[in-house]
Design a protein around this motif. Sequence first.
Motif, PDB file in Angstrom:
ATOM      1  N   PHE A 152      -1.711  13.643  10.734  1.00 14.78           N
ATOM      2  CA  PHE A 152      -0.728  13.274  11.747  1.00 14.78           C
ATOM      3  C   PHE A 152      -0.131  14.559  12.325  1.00 14.78           C
ATOM      4  O   PHE A 152      -0.116  15.607  11.690  1.00 14.78           O
ATOM      5  CB  PHE A 152       0.381  12.399  11.159  1.00 14.78           C
ATOM      6  N   SER A 153       0.365  14.470  13.539  1.00 18.10           N
ATOM      7  CA  SER A 153       1.023  15.596  14.204  1.00 18.10           C
ATOM      8  C   SER A 153       2.134  15.035  15.059  1.00 18.10           C
ATOM      9  O   SER A 153       1.901  14.373  16.070  1.00 18.10           O
ATOM     10  CB  SER A 153       0.029  16.381  15.065  1.00 18.10           C
ATOM     11  N   ALA A 191       0.845  -1.198   0.000  1.00 20.32           N
ATOM     12  CA  ALA A 191       0.000   0.000   0.000  1.00 20.32           C
ATOM     13  C   ALA A 191       0.881   1.248   0.000  1.00 20.32           C
ATOM     14  O   ALA A 191       1.928   1.297   0.650  1.00 20.32           O
ATOM     15  CB  ALA A 191      -0.929   0.000   1.207  1.00 20.32           C
ATOM     16  N   ASN A 192       0.448   2.264  -0.738  1.00 23.59           N
ATOM     17  CA  ASN A 192       1.224   3.499  -0.862  1.00 23.59           C
ATOM     18  C   ASN A 192       0.803   4.502   0.210  1.00 23.59           C
ATOM     19  O   ASN A 192      -0.398   4.753   0.400  1.00 23.59           O
ATOM     20  CB  ASN A 192       1.017   4.118  -2.244  1.00 23.59           C
ATOM     21  N   VAL A 193       1.781   5.080   0.867  1.00 26.96           N
ATOM     22  CA  VAL A 193       1.542   6.103   1.887  1.00 26.96           C
ATOM     23  C   VAL A 193       2.377   7.319   1.503  1.00 26.96           C
ATOM     24  O   VAL A 193       3.597   7.241   1.401  1.00 26.96           O
ATOM     25  CB  VAL A 193       1.922   5.607   3.288  1.00 26.96           C
ATOM     26  N   LEU A 194       1.708   8.458   1.292  1.00 21.43           N
ATOM     27  CA  LEU A 194       2.383   9.651   0.798  1.00 21.43           C
ATOM     28  C   LEU A 194       2.000  10.856   1.647  1.00 21.43           C
ATOM     29  O   LEU A 194       0.830  11.027   2.004  1.00 21.43           O
ATOM     30  CB  LEU A 194       1.982   9.906  -0.662  1.00 21.43           C
ATOM     31  N   VAL A 195       3.006  11.679   2.002  1.00 17.03           N
ATOM     32  CA  VAL A 195       2.722  12.935   2.699  1.00 17.03           C
ATOM     33  C   VAL A 195       2.137  13.901   1.679  1.00 17.03           C
ATOM     34  O   VAL A 195       2.792  14.233   0.681  1.00 17.03           O
ATOM     35  CB  VAL A 195       3.994  13.516   3.336  1.00 17.03           C
ATOM     36  N   LYS A 196       0.902  14.320   1.892  1.00 16.89           N
ATOM     37  CA  LYS A 196       0.204  15.157   0.926  1.00 16.89           C
ATOM     38  C   LYS A 196       0.973  16.441   0.652  1.00 16.89           C
ATOM     39  O   LYS A 196       1.474  17.096   1.553  1.00 16.89           O
ATOM     40  CB  LYS A 196      -1.199  15.488   1.445  1.00 16.89           C
ATOM     41  N   SER A 201       3.814  18.126  10.986  1.00 21.49           N
ATOM     42  CA  SER A 201       2.407  17.728  10.929  1.00 21.49           C
ATOM     43  C   SER A 201       1.951  17.799   9.490  1.00 21.49           C
ATOM     44  O   SER A 201       2.592  18.423   8.637  1.00 21.49           O
ATOM     45  CB  SER A 201       1.538  18.634  11.807  1.00 21.49           C
ATOM     46  N   GLY A 202       0.832  17.123   9.223  1.00 18.86           N
ATOM     47  CA  GLY A 202       0.327  17.129   7.861  1.00 18.86           C
ATOM     48  C   GLY A 202      -0.715  16.052   7.656  1.00 18.86           C
ATOM     49  O   GLY A 202      -1.357  15.585   8.612  1.00 18.86           O
ATOM     50  N   VAL A 203      -0.881  15.656   6.407  1.00 15.87           N
ATOM     51  CA  VAL A 203      -1.884  14.659   6.038  1.00 15.87           C
ATOM     52  C   VAL A 203      -1.222  13.559   5.214  1.00 15.87           C
ATOM     53  O   VAL A 203      -0.442  13.844   4.292  1.00 15.87           O
ATOM     54  CB  VAL A 203      -3.031  15.306   5.213  1.00 15.87           C
ATOM     55  N   LEU A 204      -1.522  12.315   5.565  1.00 11.89           N
ATOM     56  CA  LEU A 204      -1.049  11.170   4.786  1.00 11.89           C
ATOM     57  C   LEU A 204      -2.137  10.739   3.816  1.00 11.89           C
ATOM     58  O   LEU A 204      -3.311  10.635   4.200  1.00 11.89           O
ATOM     59  CB  LEU A 204      -0.688   9.994   5.696  1.00 11.89           C
ATOM     60  N   VAL A 205      -1.759  10.509   2.563  1.00 12.78           N
ATOM     61  CA  VAL A 205      -2.668   9.969   1.554  1.00 12.78           C
ATOM     62  C   VAL A 205      -2.335   8.486   1.405  1.00 12.78           C
ATOM     63  O   VAL A 205      -1.245   8.111   0.975  1.00 12.78           O
ATOM     64  CB  VAL A 205      -2.514  10.694   0.205  1.00 12.78           C
ATOM     65  N   VAL A 206      -3.288   7.632   1.766  1.00 13.21           N
ATOM     66  CA  VAL A 206      -3.079   6.182   1.778  1.00 13.21           C
ATOM     67  C   VAL A 206      -3.899   5.569   0.648  1.00 13.21           C
ATOM     68  O   VAL A 206      -5.118   5.778   0.574  1.00 13.21           O
ATOM     69  CB  VAL A 206      -3.489   5.572   3.131  1.00 13.21           C
ATOM     70  N   SER A 207      -3.239   4.814  -0.242  1.00 11.70           N
ATOM     71  CA  SER A 207      -3.938   4.251  -1.397  1.00 11.70           C
ATOM     72  C   SER A 207      -3.454   2.838  -1.675  1.00 11.70           C
ATOM     73  O   SER A 207      -2.337   2.447  -1.318  1.00 11.70           O
ATOM     74  CB  SER A 207      -3.712   5.136  -2.640  1.00 11.70           C
TER      75      SER A 207
END
Length: 845
Positions: free
Chosen positions: A86-87, A42-47, A69-75
Motif C-alpha cells: 500500500f502507498s 481475517a487478520n490484517v497486519l502492517v508488516k 507506505s508499506g506491506v499488509l500481511v493478510v491471514s
Amino acid sequence: MRAMKKMYLVMAAFLFTAVAFAQVTVTGTVTDGELGGGLPGANVLVKGTTTGASADFDGKFSLTTSKSSGVLVVSYMGYTTKEVSFSGSGDLGTIALMPDASILEGVVIIASVAKDRETPVAVSNIRAEDIEIKLGTQEFPEILKSTPGVYATKSGGGFGDGRVNLRGFNSENVAVMINGVPVNDMENGRVYWSNWAGLADVTGDMQVQRGLGASKVAVPSVGGTINILTKSTDMEKGGNIYTAVGNDGFQKYGFTLSTGKLDNGWAATVSASRTTGEGYVDGTQFQGANYFVNIAKEIGENHLISLTSFGAPQRHGQRQNMSPIADYRNADSGIRFNPDWGIKNGQITHIEDNFYHKNQTSLNHIWTISEKSLLSTAAYASWGSGGGGGTAGTNTELFKVRLGGDDQPVDLDNIVEINRENGNNGLGSEAYLRASRNDHRWYGILSTLKTELTEDIDLLGGIDLRTYTGIHFSEITDLLGGDFVLEDSDVNNPNRLAKVGDKRDYNNDGKVGWQGVFLQGEYSKDALSAFVSVAASNTSYKRIDYFQYTSNDPLRESDRYNYFGYSAKGGANYNLNENHNVFANIGYFEKAPNFRAVFPRFNNVDINEDAENEKIFSVELGYGYRSSKLAANVNLYRTAWNDRSTTSNFQADGQRYFANLLGVNALHQGVEFDFDYRPSDRLRIIGMLSLGDWTWTDNIENVQIFDEDQNPVGKPFNLFIEDLKVSDAAQTTASLGLDYEFMEDVNITVDYNYYDNLYARYDPAARVTAQPQSWEAPDYGLFDASLRYRFKLGNFDTTLIGRMNNVFNTEYIADAIDGNGHDAASALVWYGFGRTFNISAKFRF
C-alpha cells in the motif's frame, strides 16, 4: 437486583462512538478465493509493526497507521497468507485468500467446525487474541464465561480445578475435543481441566457449539460441544517469549518456536512454559509445566502428516470441601478460608491435593485423494498418571485438631506425635494421608472421508474407535510419623503391614471399549444449506478387581457388558438476504449409561445389567443478522433429557441396599441473545443475555430397593422432584463488554458479567419426601478490565497486558450445596475469588 441495575448503567455508558486518530487509512475486503464471500475476523497486519485490524462480518477492514507506505500481511485460519503493498490512504479492493491444503483442513473436518450463516447451530467463537487479553490468572474454562448458556467457576479455587456448565449440563454431557480428538473421560464423561492447564498457550481458535452441535462422532454433546484447535498448523517462521506475574506469587514464563514451512516440506512448532504460585485460597500452592510439540511434513502434493504431542504435568493444593457461610465470616482469612491443609514440622502440607500428568499424542494424516475427495485420519494415544489426596485411618477425627480456632490449619504435628507413640508400642498409624489414583491408557483412531457427490452435495462418513483402561487404586502417601498401617482390604494378602507407596482399600481396572460409525450428508446451494447426520456406537464395560477376589477366582474379571447408542439429527440454514438468516435443527439420540451405573456397588457381583440408555431429544430455532458493523443472534432451544443414569446406594442396619432409578427426566429450555457491534475501527461492543428454564419434570413412583443378593426388600419408595429446578449452574446470565483502541496500539477492554437463579446443588435421588426448592444463591455481577499496549522493541513485536478480574472486589458465592434447611444458614458454599491481577509481556520474533 442491585447487580442488574449496575448492568443497565454500564450498558448506557458503553454506547458511545470512538474518535479516530486518522493518519494513513487503508481499507479493503478479504474474501475466499474459491467460494467468494467475506472472511470475517481475517487478520490484517502492517508488516514489521504491531499495527493491525480484523475484518468485519463482510470481510471488510479499515486500518490506520502512521506509516505512509508499506506491506499488509493478510491471514485467516485455513487459508494461505498473502502480502499486499500500500502507498498512502486508499482502498485496496478485494484481497482473495486461497484455502490452504494443509493439516488444518483435515483437522477442521474431524473437529466439525461450524461455519457462519451455513451450519445450522448456535455457535460462539473465541479467538486466540481474546484468550491472550482476557484470561489472566483465570482458569481456562472461564474464558467462556461471556458465552450464552455458559456458567464457569473456579470450583474450590485450586489450580486447574475450574469447571464449566453449558445450558445447565455439566462436563459429563458436554463434548470437549482438541484438534478433533475427544477428551471426555471414558468412564464418567468428565473433563479435568487441570490436565490441560497449558492449552491457553497453544490455542489458535476455540468454538462453542451449543445444543446438538455439528459434531459427526457420537460424543456426549447434550449441552453442547467445545472445539479447541491448537496452533499446530503454524506455517510461519518465528516464535515468542512470554513472562507474567500476578497476585499471590503467580509467576509464569515460557516460549514458542516455529520453523515455518521449510523448502523440503517440513514444519515444526515447539512450546513450553512453567507456572507457580501460592494460590488465592489458603493452602493451594501450585506448580505446573506445559509442553507442546508439532512436526508436520508434506509428502508430494496429496499427502500431509502431522505428529502432535502435548501435556501439562502439575501438582496443587485443593480446597476440596465446602463450608458454611458462617465459617467464612468467622475466619481470619475470610473467603480465602480452606479447611483442607495443615502444618507439619513448620511446613505447609496439603491434606487435599491433586497431582497429574496426562499426555496426548496424535498422528494425523491428510490424503487429498482427488479434487473431490479428502480422507483425514487421526490416530491418537493418551497416558495419564496421578490422582487426588485425602485422609485415611482408624481415627480421622484427629484431622479436626487445629492450631488454634476452627479456621486455622490442621495440627499435623499432633498426629505425628500420636503415631510415633503408637509405633513405640508396636501399633500402626491412627491417621495418615493417602491418594486416590486414577491412571489410564487410552488409544483411538478417528477417520473421516469427505467426498463431493455433486456441486451442491457433500457426503462424509467415518469411524471412531477407542479402547480405554482406567487403573484405580488408593495408595499411602504419608504415614505422619508412623511406621506402618494394618491393611486388610486385599484378600490375596490379608492383615499385611502397609507402608508408604503401598496400595490400600481398593485396586481395580475399568475397561471401556467404543466402536462408532457415522454418516453425514451436507447440501449447500445459493441461500440454503442443510445437513442430515446419523451415528451409531457400541460402548462396552468390563471390571477387574485385584483386591476383592483371589487370583484364581472367576469373579476377579467380570463379563463385558455392551450398550448400543445412536443418534440422528438434521438442520437447515436459509439466508433470507445478505443481512438476515434463519436456521433450525432437530435431533434424537440415546447415550449409553456410564461405568458407575453398570457397576454401582464397586464389585463384580452386584451388576446393573439393565442400566437404561439416556434419551435426549432436542430442537432449536435461530435467527441471525449480519451487516458491516453488527452481528446479532437469537436462539430458542428445548432439550428433553430422559432416563438419566441414576442409582441410589445406601446402608442401613449393617446391610447395603441399592435402587436403580428409571424415569429421572429433565427439561432444559431457554432463549439466548448475543451481539457484536463495531461502530468504528477502534471500538467493539459485545454482549449477551441467556435466560434458561431448567427443571426436573416428573416424580418417580414405586422405586424398588434390592439387597446385596438382588432380592427386593421393603416397600417401594417415591422420589419427589417434579418442577424442582436443575441445580449447580446460573440459569440467567448476561454480559456486556467493550474493547476500545483509544491510542494507536493501546487498547482497553472492560467486561461485565451477571449471574442469577443459581440453585444450590442437590441429589435428585435423595428427595424421597416432598421438599421445597434448593437454596437460591444471591445474584451477582463482576467487572473485569484489561489494558494492552503493543510496540516495537528492537527486533521484537512486544505486547504488554495488564489484567484485573473482579475489579470492585465483589463478594459472591459461586458454588453451593443445599442443606437440610434449604437456606443460606444450612448451605455449604465456595466463595468466588476477590480482586486478582496479573501483568504479562510477550516478545514475538
